[in-house]
Design a protein around this motif. Structure first.
Motif, PDB file in Angstrom:
ATOM      1  N   ASN A   3       6.926  -5.603 -12.718  1.00 36.16           N
ATOM      2  CA  ASN A   3       6.769  -4.804 -11.487  1.00 36.16           C
ATOM      3  C   ASN A   3       5.689  -3.733 -11.587  1.00 36.16           C
ATOM      4  N   VAL A   4       5.592  -3.085 -12.758  1.00 40.42           N
ATOM      5  CA  VAL A   4       4.657  -1.966 -12.892  1.00 40.42           C
ATOM      6  C   VAL A   4       3.387  -2.387 -13.633  1.00 40.42           C
ATOM      7  N   HIS A   5       3.541  -2.864 -14.865  1.00 45.79           N
ATOM      8  CA  HIS A   5       2.356  -3.262 -15.634  1.00 45.79           C
ATOM      9  C   HIS A   5       1.641  -4.425 -14.955  1.00 45.79           C
ATOM     10  N   GLY A   6       2.407  -5.369 -14.413  1.00 48.24           N
ATOM     11  CA  GLY A   6       1.799  -6.507 -13.731  1.00 48.24           C
ATOM     12  C   GLY A   6       0.979  -6.088 -12.522  1.00 48.24           C
ATOM     13  N   ALA A   7       1.496  -5.130 -11.773  1.00 47.84           N
ATOM     14  CA  ALA A   7       0.751  -4.627 -10.613  1.00 47.84           C
ATOM     15  C   ALA A   7      -0.540  -3.941 -11.056  1.00 47.84           C
ATOM     16  N   PHE A   8      -0.453  -3.174 -12.144  1.00 50.54           N
ATOM     17  CA  PHE A   8      -1.642  -2.479 -12.638  1.00 50.54           C
ATOM     18  C   PHE A   8      -2.682  -3.460 -13.158  1.00 50.54           C
ATOM     19  N   PHE A   9      -2.262  -4.432 -13.960  1.00 50.28           N
ATOM     20  CA  PHE A   9      -3.211  -5.425 -14.487  1.00 50.28           C
ATOM     21  C   PHE A   9      -3.899  -6.175 -13.345  1.00 50.28           C
ATOM     22  N   THR A  10      -3.116  -6.533 -12.320  1.00 48.96           N
ATOM     23  CA  THR A  10      -3.664  -7.261 -11.172  1.00 48.96           C
ATOM     24  C   THR A  10      -4.687  -6.415 -10.430  1.00 48.96           C
ATOM     25  N   ALA A  11      -4.335  -5.173 -10.152  1.00 48.60           N
ATOM     26  CA  ALA A  11      -5.232  -4.300  -9.400  1.00 48.60           C
ATOM     27  C   ALA A  11      -6.503  -3.994 -10.187  1.00 48.60           C
ATOM     28  N   ARG A  12      -6.358  -3.725 -11.477  1.00 55.57           N
ATOM     29  CA  ARG A  12      -7.533  -3.382 -12.285  1.00 55.57           C
ATOM     30  C   ARG A  12      -8.499  -4.556 -12.369  1.00 55.57           C
ATOM     31  N   GLU A  13      -7.959  -5.762 -12.570  1.00 62.29           N
ATOM     32  CA  GLU A  13      -8.848  -6.924 -12.664  1.00 62.29           C
ATOM     33  C   GLU A  13      -9.495  -7.218 -11.313  1.00 62.29           C
ATOM     34  N   ALA A  14      -8.730  -7.002 -10.236  1.00 62.70           N
ATOM     35  CA  ALA A  14      -9.302  -7.182  -8.899  1.00 62.70           C
ATOM     36  C   ALA A  14     -10.461  -6.219  -8.680  1.00 62.70           C
ATOM     37  N   ALA A  15     -10.265  -4.963  -9.041  1.00 66.67           N
ATOM     38  CA  ALA A  15     -11.315  -3.956  -8.848  1.00 66.67           C
ATOM     39  C   ALA A  15     -12.560  -4.285  -9.677  1.00 66.67           C
ATOM     40  N   ARG A  16     -12.342  -4.790 -10.883  1.00 69.79           N
ATOM     41  CA  ARG A  16     -13.477  -5.163 -11.731  1.00 69.79           C
ATOM     42  C   ARG A  16     -14.333  -6.246 -11.075  1.00 69.79           C
ATOM     43  N   LYS A  17     -13.692  -7.130 -10.317  1.00 67.03           N
ATOM     44  CA  LYS A  17     -14.423  -8.196  -9.640  1.00 67.03           C
ATOM     45  C   LYS A  17     -15.002  -7.723  -8.305  1.00 67.03           C
ATOM     46  N   MET A  18     -14.316  -6.807  -7.648  1.00 68.00           N
ATOM     47  CA  MET A  18     -14.728  -6.371  -6.316  1.00 68.00           C
ATOM     48  C   MET A  18     -15.878  -5.363  -6.341  1.00 68.00           C
ATOM     49  N   ILE A  19     -15.824  -4.411  -7.240  1.00 59.09           N
ATOM     50  CA  ILE A  19     -16.781  -3.297  -7.224  1.00 59.09           C
ATOM     51  C   ILE A  19     -18.240  -3.757  -7.290  1.00 59.09           C
ATOM     52  N   PRO A  20     -18.594  -4.692  -8.174  1.00 64.80           N
ATOM     53  CA  PRO A  20     -19.999  -5.121  -8.222  1.00 64.80           C
ATOM     54  C   PRO A  20     -20.477  -5.785  -6.931  1.00 64.80           C
ATOM     55  N   LEU A  21     -19.532  -6.284  -6.125  1.00 68.22           N
ATOM     56  CA  LEU A  21     -19.896  -6.992  -4.899  1.00 68.22           C
ATOM     57  C   LEU A  21     -19.673  -6.163  -3.641  1.00 68.22           C
ATOM     58  N   GLY A  22     -19.400  -4.874  -3.817  1.00 66.57           N
ATOM     59  CA  GLY A  22     -19.300  -3.988  -2.661  1.00 66.57           C
ATOM     60  C   GLY A  22     -17.907  -3.554  -2.273  1.00 66.57           C
ATOM     61  N   GLY A  23     -16.872  -4.105  -2.919  1.00 67.04           N
ATOM     62  CA  GLY A  23     -15.522  -3.622  -2.640  1.00 67.04           C
ATOM     63  C   GLY A  23     -14.582  -4.690  -2.125  1.00 67.04           C
ATOM     64  N   GLY A  24     -13.422  -4.248  -1.665  1.00 67.40           N
ATOM     65  CA  GLY A  24     -12.403  -5.154  -1.167  1.00 67.40           C
ATOM     66  C   GLY A  24     -11.114  -4.400  -0.913  1.00 67.40           C
ATOM     67  N   SER A  25     -10.064  -5.144  -0.628  1.00 61.89           N
ATOM     68  CA  SER A  25      -8.765  -4.539  -0.307  1.00 61.89           C
ATOM     69  C   SER A  25      -7.706  -5.016  -1.280  1.00 61.89           C
ATOM     70  N   ILE A  26      -6.959  -4.077  -1.841  1.00 59.89           N
ATOM     71  CA  ILE A  26      -5.845  -4.382  -2.738  1.00 59.89           C
ATOM     72  C   ILE A  26      -4.571  -3.855  -2.090  1.00 59.89           C
ATOM     73  N   ILE A  27      -3.559  -4.696  -2.035  1.00 58.03           N
ATOM     74  CA  ILE A  27      -2.276  -4.280  -1.456  1.00 58.03           C
ATOM     75  C   ILE A  27      -1.193  -4.440  -2.500  1.00 58.03           C
ATOM     76  N   PHE A  28      -0.479  -3.361  -2.789  1.00 57.13           N
ATOM     77  CA  PHE A  28       0.683  -3.415  -3.660  1.00 57.13           C
ATOM     78  C   PHE A  28       1.923  -3.642  -2.792  1.00 57.13           C
ATOM     79  N   ILE A  29       2.790  -4.543  -3.210  1.00 57.61           N
ATOM     80  CA  ILE A  29       4.056  -4.709  -2.511  1.00 57.61           C
ATOM     81  C   ILE A  29       5.093  -3.870  -3.238  1.00 57.61           C
ATOM     82  N   ALA A  30       5.439  -2.761  -2.626  1.00 51.36           N
ATOM     83  CA  ALA A  30       6.453  -1.875  -3.192  1.00 51.36           C
ATOM     84  C   ALA A  30       7.785  -2.213  -2.512  1.00 51.36           C
ATOM     85  N   SER A  31       8.444  -1.234  -1.959  1.00 48.22           N
ATOM     86  CA  SER A  31       9.730  -1.436  -1.303  1.00 48.22           C
ATOM     87  C   SER A  31      10.136  -0.118  -0.671  1.00 48.22           C
TER      88      SER A  31
END
Length: 306
Positions: free
Chosen positions: A167-195
């Motif tokens: 729930n926590v580490h998995g969300a962080f790993f997902t978001a960090r890797e997404a940002a690493r791919k998005m930033i060089p190309l101008g950005g993107g949207s990341i959504i965390f599913i909380a509750s």
């Protein structure tokens, strides 16, 4: 006729009309038609966007994928621990994309990818496959998560660790890797599913580690939103209330009293349907929310307001 009676009568007429309109809408939506789809704000379209959802083979994750496809997404990656289920869901969504549409099967690229989000290495490997396939990723939904009900005094440590790893580490790993791919190309949207559990304490079931994990995800999203705002990456949170997924339905069939408690405590008087989240997830993933970051969107039938 008194004003109160007239008001009640008008309300009943309005409510009946609304129910009939909703019934007709559902009928029209289920009928194969060659008419053009209704016009909507272009910013809500998911056409030409590469999307990725974790925990996507079933439950809410699969519902998010369905919402993206219905909004025009034809480039989609489904991450799940069960690779066969992810590929099966990808095939179903590919077929769905072509129903009542001028989209051809060869124009759709939906893939199922094995990924254990609790492993940073596995997340990196899965993202590499997405980039190899699509060249980029525009919207990422960190949906993988688990919930368990143990009394705090009895909760086994290995179960607590597993829950936080996903729930926590998995969300962080997902978001960090997404940002690493998005930033060089101008950005993107990341959504965390909380509750909604990030904001309230659920009863009657005991679930302290789960509640804490979702509060962590909510605050993590806000922190990353600030860190990445000027890099073009938006990070927001979708917090569902009680939703009638297949797993939840099974639990409540065995415990009807719990269902009654949940419905009574929800101002709208019912448990949400998974499709009730479709509009919210598309809004957060699309350009319609382009000036929104670090925010939480609760879809809980009003549970948290009382």
């Amino acid at each position: 006729m008194s004003s109160l009676v007239r008001a009640n009568s008008a309300y009943r007429v309005h409510a009946t009309s609304a129910r009939l309109a909703a019934r007709q809408w559902r009928y029209n939506s289920s009928v194969t038609t060659t008419r053009r789809p209704p016009r909507t704000l272009p910013a809500f379209s998911m056409e030409n966007k590469v999307s990725l959802v974790t925990g996507a083979a079933r439950g809410l994750g699969k519902e998010f994928c369905r919402a993206f496809v219905q909004s025009g997404c034809t480039s989609l990656a489904l991450f799940d621990l069960d690779e066969s289920e992810a590929k099966k869901a990808a095939k179903e969504l590919t077929e769905m994309a072509c129903v009542n549409s001028d989209v051809k099967k060869e124009d759709v690229k939906i893939i199922g990818v094995k990924c254990d989000v609790s492993s940073e290495t596995a997340v990196q490997k899965a993202f590499a496959e997405v980039i190899e396939t699509f060249g980029r990723v525009d919207s990422v939904v960190a949906s993988a998560g688990i919930v368990e009900n143990y009394l705090a005094l009895d909760y086994p440590f290995d179960r607590i660790k597993r829950l936080y790893d996903i729930n926590v580490h998995g969300a962080f790993f997902t978001a960090r890797e997404a940002a690493r791919k998005m930033i060089p190309l101008g950005g993107g949207s990341i959504i965390f599913i909380a509750s909604m559990s990030a904001n309230i304490i659920n009863i009657p079931q005991p679930q302290t580690p789960y509640n804490a994990s979702k509060a962590a995800v909510k605050h993590m999203a806000a922190s990353l939103a600030v860190e990445w705002a000027k890099k073009g990456v938006r990070v927001n949170v979708l917090s569902p209330g009680y939703m009638a997924t297949n797993i939840t339905k099974t639990i409540l069939r065995q415990d009807p009293e719990r269902k009654k408690i949940w419905e009574t405590m929800t101002p709208m008087g019912r448990i949400g349907e998974p499709e009730d989240l479709a509009g919210a997830i598309v809004y957060l993933a699309s350009d319609a929310s382009r000036f929104m970051t670090g925010s939480e969107m609760r879809v809980d039938g009003g549970y948290c307001i009382i």
